[in-house]
Motif scaffolding. Structure first.
Motif, PDB file in Angstrom:
ATOM      1  N   VAL A   1       0.839  -1.202   0.000  1.00  0.00           N
ATOM      2  CA  VAL A   1       0.000   0.000   0.000  1.00  0.00           C
ATOM      3  C   VAL A   1       0.872   1.250   0.000  1.00  0.00           C
ATOM      4  N   ILE A   2       1.890   1.264   0.823  1.00  0.00           N
ATOM      5  CA  ILE A   2       2.790   2.417   0.891  1.00  0.00           C
ATOM      6  C   ILE A   2       3.502   2.621  -0.442  1.00  0.00           C
ATOM      7  N   LEU A   3       3.958   1.533  -1.052  1.00  0.00           N
ATOM      8  CA  LEU A   3       4.632   1.634  -2.344  1.00  0.00           C
ATOM      9  C   LEU A   3       3.703   2.220  -3.403  1.00  0.00           C
ATOM     10  N   ILE A   4       2.469   1.752  -3.468  1.00  0.00           N
ATOM     11  CA  ILE A   4       1.512   2.274  -4.444  1.00  0.00           C
ATOM     12  C   ILE A   4       1.249   3.763  -4.200  1.00  0.00           C
ATOM     13  N   GLU A   5       1.131   4.152  -2.938  1.00  0.00           N
ATOM     14  CA  GLU A   5       0.928   5.575  -2.635  1.00  0.00           C
ATOM     15  C   GLU A   5       2.108   6.416  -3.122  1.00  0.00           C
ATOM     16  N   TRP A   6       3.325   5.940  -2.914  1.00  0.00           N
ATOM     17  CA  TRP A   6       4.503   6.683  -3.363  1.00  0.00           C
ATOM     18  C   TRP A   6       4.580   6.733  -4.886  1.00  0.00           C
ATOM     19  N   ILE A   7       4.238   5.633  -5.548  1.00  0.00           N
ATOM     20  CA  ILE A   7       4.251   5.627  -7.013  1.00  0.00           C
ATOM     21  C   ILE A   7       3.264   6.668  -7.540  1.00  0.00           C
ATOM     22  N   LEU A   8       2.062   6.663  -7.005  1.00  0.00           N
ATOM     23  CA  LEU A   8       1.054   7.632  -7.451  1.00  0.00           C
ATOM     24  C   LEU A   8       1.482   9.065  -7.142  1.00  0.00           C
ATOM     25  N   ALA A   9       2.048   9.283  -5.965  1.00  0.00           N
ATOM     26  CA  ALA A   9       2.508  10.629  -5.608  1.00  0.00           C
ATOM     27  C   ALA A   9       3.600  11.100  -6.553  1.00  0.00           C
TER      28      ALA A   9
ATOM     29  N   MET B   1       4.103  10.101  -9.626  1.00  0.00           N
ATOM     30  CA  MET B   1       3.559  10.339 -10.965  1.00  0.00           C
ATOM     31  C   MET B   1       2.771  11.642 -11.025  1.00  0.00           C
ATOM     32  N   VAL B   2       2.137  12.025  -9.926  1.00  0.00           N
ATOM     33  CA  VAL B   2       1.463  13.321  -9.886  1.00  0.00           C
ATOM     34  C   VAL B   2       2.491  14.447 -10.011  1.00  0.00           C
ATOM     35  N   LEU B   3       3.635  14.271  -9.371  1.00  0.00           N
ATOM     36  CA  LEU B   3       4.691  15.283  -9.440  1.00  0.00           C
ATOM     37  C   LEU B   3       5.404  15.290 -10.790  1.00  0.00           C
ATOM     38  N   HIS B   4       5.326  14.184 -11.509  1.00  0.00           N
ATOM     39  CA  HIS B   4       6.017  14.056 -12.802  1.00  0.00           C
ATOM     40  C   HIS B   4       5.027  13.568 -13.866  1.00  0.00           C
ATOM     41  N   PRO B   5       4.198  14.485 -14.400  1.00  0.00           N
ATOM     42  CA  PRO B   5       3.177  14.094 -15.369  1.00  0.00           C
ATOM     43  C   PRO B   5       3.747  13.466 -16.637  1.00  0.00           C
ATOM     44  N   ASP B   6       4.989  13.798 -16.989  1.00  0.00           N
ATOM     45  CA  ASP B   6       5.611  13.182 -18.161  1.00  0.00           C
ATOM     46  C   ASP B   6       5.810  11.682 -17.942  1.00  0.00           C
ATOM     47  N   VAL B   7       6.193  11.305 -16.731  1.00  0.00           N
ATOM     48  CA  VAL B   7       6.349   9.887 -16.394  1.00  0.00           C
ATOM     49  C   VAL B   7       4.978   9.205 -16.410  1.00  0.00           C
ATOM     50  N   GLN B   8       3.984   9.875 -15.843  1.00  0.00           N
ATOM     51  CA  GLN B   8       2.624   9.332 -15.830  1.00  0.00           C
ATOM     52  C   GLN B   8       2.129   9.085 -17.255  1.00  0.00           C
ATOM     53  N   SER B   9       2.396  10.008 -18.156  1.00  0.00           N
ATOM     54  CA  SER B   9       1.972   9.855 -19.552  1.00  0.00           C
ATOM     55  C   SER B   9       2.650   8.671 -20.218  1.00  0.00           C
TER      56      SER B   9
END
Length: 88
Positions: A25-33, A35-43
């Motif tokens: 759960v903690i890992l998923i939260e950090w991944i999402l956080a 990706m929010v900070l780096h929209p290029d990575v999210q894309s």
């Protein structure tokens, strides 16, 4: 060096067992956080998921092995934010 008693060892093992579900759960939260900070990575992750799953299909476990960029993102987040000090 001080030896741990049996009750101390049992307490440490129980802590490891119960904390294991928290680490995901903690890992998923950090991944999402991140990706929010780096929209290029999210894309890029979204593009890879869309390409491998043919956009409208659900992600299957077998698909994840082909998602190289996603695995790289997960590994980088683990380097930055290790969810458990025992994993280091």
């Amino acid at each position: 060096m001080v030896a741990l008693s049996n009750s101390d060892m049992i307490a440490v093992l129980w802590e490891m067992i119960f904390r294991e579900s928290d680490t995901v759960v903690i890992l998923i939260e950090w991944i999402l956080a991140r990706m929010v900070l780096h929209p290029d990575v999210q894309s890029k992750v979204q593009e890879e998921v869309d390409m491998i799953t043919e956009r409208s299909q659900p992600v299957m476990e077998s698909d994840v092995t082909n998602m190289v960029y996603l695995q790289t993102v997960v590994n980088e987040v683990l380097k930055l934010h290790c969810p458990s000090p025992l994993l280091v």
